[in-house]
Design a protein around this motif. Structure first.
Motif, PDB file in Angstrom:
ATOM      1  N   THR A 161       1.052  -1.214   0.100  1.00 60.66           N
ATOM      2  CA  THR A 161      -0.031   0.060  -0.202  1.00 60.66           C
ATOM      3  C   THR A 161       0.915   1.294  -0.095  1.00 60.66           C
ATOM      4  N   MET A 162       0.498   2.170  -0.964  1.00 61.44           N
ATOM      5  CA  MET A 162       1.322   3.484  -0.839  1.00 61.44           C
ATOM      6  C   MET A 162       0.924   4.424  -0.083  1.00 61.44           C
ATOM      7  N   PHE A 163       1.523   4.767   1.123  1.00 60.03           N
ATOM      8  CA  PHE A 163       1.103   5.882   2.037  1.00 60.03           C
ATOM      9  C   PHE A 163       1.582   7.190   1.789  1.00 60.03           C
ATOM     10  N   ARG A 164       0.571   8.324   1.775  1.00 58.39           N
ATOM     11  CA  ARG A 164       0.783   9.581   1.528  1.00 58.39           C
ATOM     12  C   ARG A 164       0.199  10.528   2.688  1.00 58.39           C
ATOM     13  N   ALA A 165       1.108  11.584   3.019  1.00 58.75           N
ATOM     14  CA  ALA A 165       0.330  12.592   4.132  1.00 58.75           C
ATOM     15  C   ALA A 165       1.185  13.647   3.258  1.00 58.75           C
TER      16      ALA A 165
ATOM     17  N   LEU B   9       4.867  13.531   4.307  1.00 59.76           N
ATOM     18  CA  LEU B   9       5.267  12.101   4.468  1.00 59.76           C
ATOM     19  C   LEU B   9       4.849  11.165   3.268  1.00 59.76           C
ATOM     20  N   GLY B  10       5.699  10.132   2.916  1.00 65.51           N
ATOM     21  CA  GLY B  10       5.353   9.408   2.198  1.00 65.51           C
ATOM     22  C   GLY B  10       6.210   8.021   2.059  1.00 65.51           C
ATOM     23  N   GLY B  11       5.663   6.841   1.475  1.00 75.02           N
ATOM     24  CA  GLY B  11       6.397   5.745   1.431  1.00 75.02           C
ATOM     25  C   GLY B  11       5.506   4.610   1.080  1.00 75.02           C
ATOM     26  N   THR B  12       6.094   3.296   0.896  1.00 71.24           N
ATOM     27  CA  THR B  12       5.266   2.213   0.630  1.00 71.24           C
ATOM     28  C   THR B  12       5.416   1.376   1.782  1.00 71.24           C
ATOM     29  N   LEU B  13       4.166   0.840   2.274  1.00 67.45           N
ATOM     30  CA  LEU B  13       4.012  -0.140   3.437  1.00 67.45           C
ATOM     31  C   LEU B  13       4.146  -1.536   2.740  1.00 67.45           C
TER      32      LEU B  13
ATOM     33  N   GLY C  56       7.397  -2.091   3.454  1.00 70.43           N
ATOM     34  CA  GLY C  56       8.786  -2.179   3.218  1.00 70.43           C
ATOM     35  C   GLY C  56       9.431  -0.912   3.592  1.00 70.43           C
ATOM     36  N   GLU C  57       8.965   0.300   3.622  1.00 72.52           N
ATOM     37  CA  GLU C  57       9.387   1.691   3.786  1.00 72.52           C
ATOM     38  C   GLU C  57       9.010   2.139   5.235  1.00 72.52           C
ATOM     39  N   ARG C  58       8.699   1.083   6.041  1.00 79.07           N
ATOM     40  CA  ARG C  58       8.051   1.721   7.346  1.00 79.07           C
ATOM     41  C   ARG C  58       9.109   2.644   8.064  1.00 79.07           C
ATOM     42  N   ASP C  59      10.250   2.002   7.920  1.00 81.93           N
ATOM     43  CA  ASP C  59      11.529   2.711   8.859  1.00 81.93           C
ATOM     44  C   ASP C  59      11.494   3.951   8.127  1.00 81.93           C
ATOM     45  N   LYS C  60      11.556   4.112   6.882  1.00 86.31           N
ATOM     46  CA  LYS C  60      11.751   5.452   6.296  1.00 86.31           C
ATOM     47  C   LYS C  60      10.806   6.295   6.636  1.00 86.31           C
ATOM     48  N   ILE C  61       9.501   6.094   6.800  1.00 86.00           N
ATOM     49  CA  ILE C  61       8.412   7.056   7.105  1.00 86.00           C
ATOM     50  C   ILE C  61       8.595   7.331   8.570  1.00 86.00           C
ATOM     51  N   LEU C  62       8.967   6.510   9.492  1.00 84.17           N
ATOM     52  CA  LEU C  62       9.518   6.826  10.689  1.00 84.17           C
ATOM     53  C   LEU C  62      10.500   7.646  10.925  1.00 84.17           C
ATOM     54  N   ALA C  63      11.503   7.608  10.209  1.00 83.07           N
ATOM     55  CA  ALA C  63      12.602   8.423  10.290  1.00 83.07           C
ATOM     56  C   ALA C  63      12.119   9.740   9.820  1.00 83.07           C
ATOM     57  N   GLN C  64      11.154   9.972   8.687  1.00 87.93           N
ATOM     58  CA  GLN C  64      10.595  11.305   8.571  1.00 87.93           C
ATOM     59  C   GLN C  64      10.042  11.860   9.822  1.00 87.93           C
ATOM     60  N   ILE C  65       9.176  11.135  10.335  1.00 84.57           N
ATOM     61  CA  ILE C  65       8.085  11.767  11.517  1.00 84.57           C
ATOM     62  C   ILE C  65       9.176  12.070  12.590  1.00 84.57           C
ATOM     63  N   GLU C  66      10.239  11.143  12.708  1.00 85.82           N
ATOM     64  CA  GLU C  66      11.197  11.639  13.799  1.00 85.82           C
ATOM     65  C   GLU C  66      11.998  13.129  13.518  1.00 85.82           C
ATOM     66  N   GLU C  67      12.349  12.868  12.465  1.00 80.78           N
ATOM     67  CA  GLU C  67      13.248  14.194  11.811  1.00 80.78           C
ATOM     68  C   GLU C  67      12.040  15.581  11.869  1.00 80.78           C
ATOM     69  N   SER C  68      10.916  15.260  11.568  1.00 79.05           N
ATOM     70  CA  SER C  68       9.891  16.395  11.846  1.00 79.05           C
ATOM     71  C   SER C  68       9.803  16.677  13.354  1.00 79.05           C
ATOM     72  N   ARG C  69       9.615  15.723  13.961  1.00 73.59           N
ATOM     73  CA  ARG C  69       9.628  16.010  15.457  1.00 73.59           C
ATOM     74  C   ARG C  69      10.943  16.676  16.167  1.00 73.59           C
ATOM     75  N   ARG C  70      12.075  16.245  15.704  1.00 76.44           N
ATOM     76  CA  ARG C  70      13.175  16.901  16.151  1.00 76.44           C
ATOM     77  C   ARG C  70      13.307  18.333  15.807  1.00 76.44           C
ATOM     78  N   ARG C  71      12.923  18.660  14.555  1.00 75.65           N
ATOM     79  CA  ARG C  71      12.888  20.116  14.014  1.00 75.65           C
ATOM     80  C   ARG C  71      11.874  21.072  14.433  1.00 75.65           C
ATOM     81  N   SER C  72      10.774  20.257  14.745  1.00 81.17           N
ATOM     82  CA  SER C  72       9.453  21.084  15.115  1.00 81.17           C
ATOM     83  C   SER C  72       9.156  22.156  14.210  1.00 81.17           C
ATOM     84  N   LYS C  73       9.335  21.815  12.823  1.00 81.69           N
ATOM     85  CA  LYS C  73       9.090  22.804  11.560  1.00 81.69           C
ATOM     86  C   LYS C  73       7.665  22.159  10.833  1.00 81.69           C
ATOM     87  N   PHE C  74       6.657  22.848  11.132  1.00 80.27           N
ATOM     88  CA  PHE C  74       5.230  22.638  10.672  1.00 80.27           C
ATOM     89  C   PHE C  74       4.911  23.684   9.537  1.00 80.27           C
TER      90      PHE C  74
END
Length: 290
Positions: free
Chosen positions: A245-249, A258-262, A264-282
């Motif tokens: 399943t292709m995930f997009r936000a 955010l984006g990636g394919t479930l 297989g790219e779960r870790d990539k999406i989680l890394a995107q989330i963590e980077e956004s959380r760290r930077r707090s840039k919304f």
């Protein structure tokens, strides 16, 4: 082409020819939605729709129309024989068309037999967009979606078994502070059961003219802040099992893209989330939109 009122379409249909088969939404009860409040639902006469297709062909006489989107909110409510007629007209006027798509309300999908859906697929209805909004029954009840999570699953599976592409949307933050965990976990459960080709996250926006807007102003709804939206999204991504399943936000309403394919790219999406959380840039609220 003749259009009535504001016409809405999925982001991925930006380059599509849009033809109004129906006007408005047959149910129009969702507390968060103001898209069709200014319209009284009706199915347009088939002759008018065919005329619009003919007009569009003349207008785009030197352009290849690759995609057609049949609006408005729930074109699948139209009788199958009438849908087949319009699909035939689409191919008559636009033999080059590669994809025809519609919004599909769960109740309308469930109202079609598997044989009818297969007929529509064979006639060229290639893709259905279905709003899940939430997989949590309590949230679905509160927002007056009019269906249960099990009905959502049944509708999604019917579309997939008919051979159509299925794109589903979830509204992040719809459960508020009270039910964000249940919203994330049960939405993951529904997507895992269906495994649609696409799943997209929008982020809740409280729009004037909606019941949710009034509830929010009365203090009955507590919205998630951007960091809490990230927490909810992370819980969904960690919980969902939908290989391929292709995930997009990346909708205009989202605080981050955010984006990636479930899966297989779960870790990539989680890394995107963590980077956004760290930077707090919304994305600022002033730049968010439907």
């Amino acid at each position: 082409m003749r259009y009535e009122g504001t016409v809405y379409r999925p982001p991925s249909e930006a380059g599509s020819l849009i033809i109004q088969l129906t006007i408005g939404c047959a149910r129009n009860t969702c507390t968060f939605c103001n898209m069709y409040k200014d319209k009284k639902f009706r199915i347009r006469p088939l002759e008018e729709v065919a005329e619009d297709l003919e007009m569009a062909r003349k207008y785009y006489s030197h352009i290849k129309v690759r995609r057609i989107f049949l609006a408005d909110g729930d074109a699948l409510i139209v009788k199958t024989k009438d849908l087949l007629y319009i699909l035939d007209k689409c191919h008559e006027y636009f033999p080059e068309v590669e994809r025809i798509s519609v919004y599909g309300a769960p109740k309308d999908i469930l109202g079609k037999t598997p044989e009818e859906l297969k007929q529509l697929k064979d006639a060229g209805l290639d893709m259905v967009y279905m709003g899940l909004e939430s997989g949590d029954d309590e949230v679905l009840k509160e927002v007056k979606k009019g269906v249960t999570s099990e009905e959502m699953i049944a509708a999604g599976i019917k579309v997939r078994e008919a051979g159509m592409i299925l794109s589903m949307t979830i509204i992040s933050g719809l459960g508020g502070k009270k039910r964000w965990r249940e919203h994330a976990l049960n939405s993951a459960r529904v997507i895992s059961a269906i495994k649609p080709e696409y799943v997209g996250f929008l982020t809740l926006m409280v729009e004037p003219g909606t019941e949710l807007y009034d509830q929010y102003n009365r203090g009955e709804v507590e919205l998630l802040d951007p960091h809490e939206v990230l927490d909810e999204t992370e819980l969904f991504i960690r919980s969902v099992d939908a290989e391929g399943t292709m995930f997009r936000a990346n909708h205009a309403s989202n605080y981050i893209a955010l984006g990636g394919t479930l899966n297989g790219e779960r870790d990539k999406i989680l890394a995107q989330i963590e980077e956004s959380r760290r930077r707090s840039k919304f994305r600022p609220d002033i730049f968010r939109g439907i």
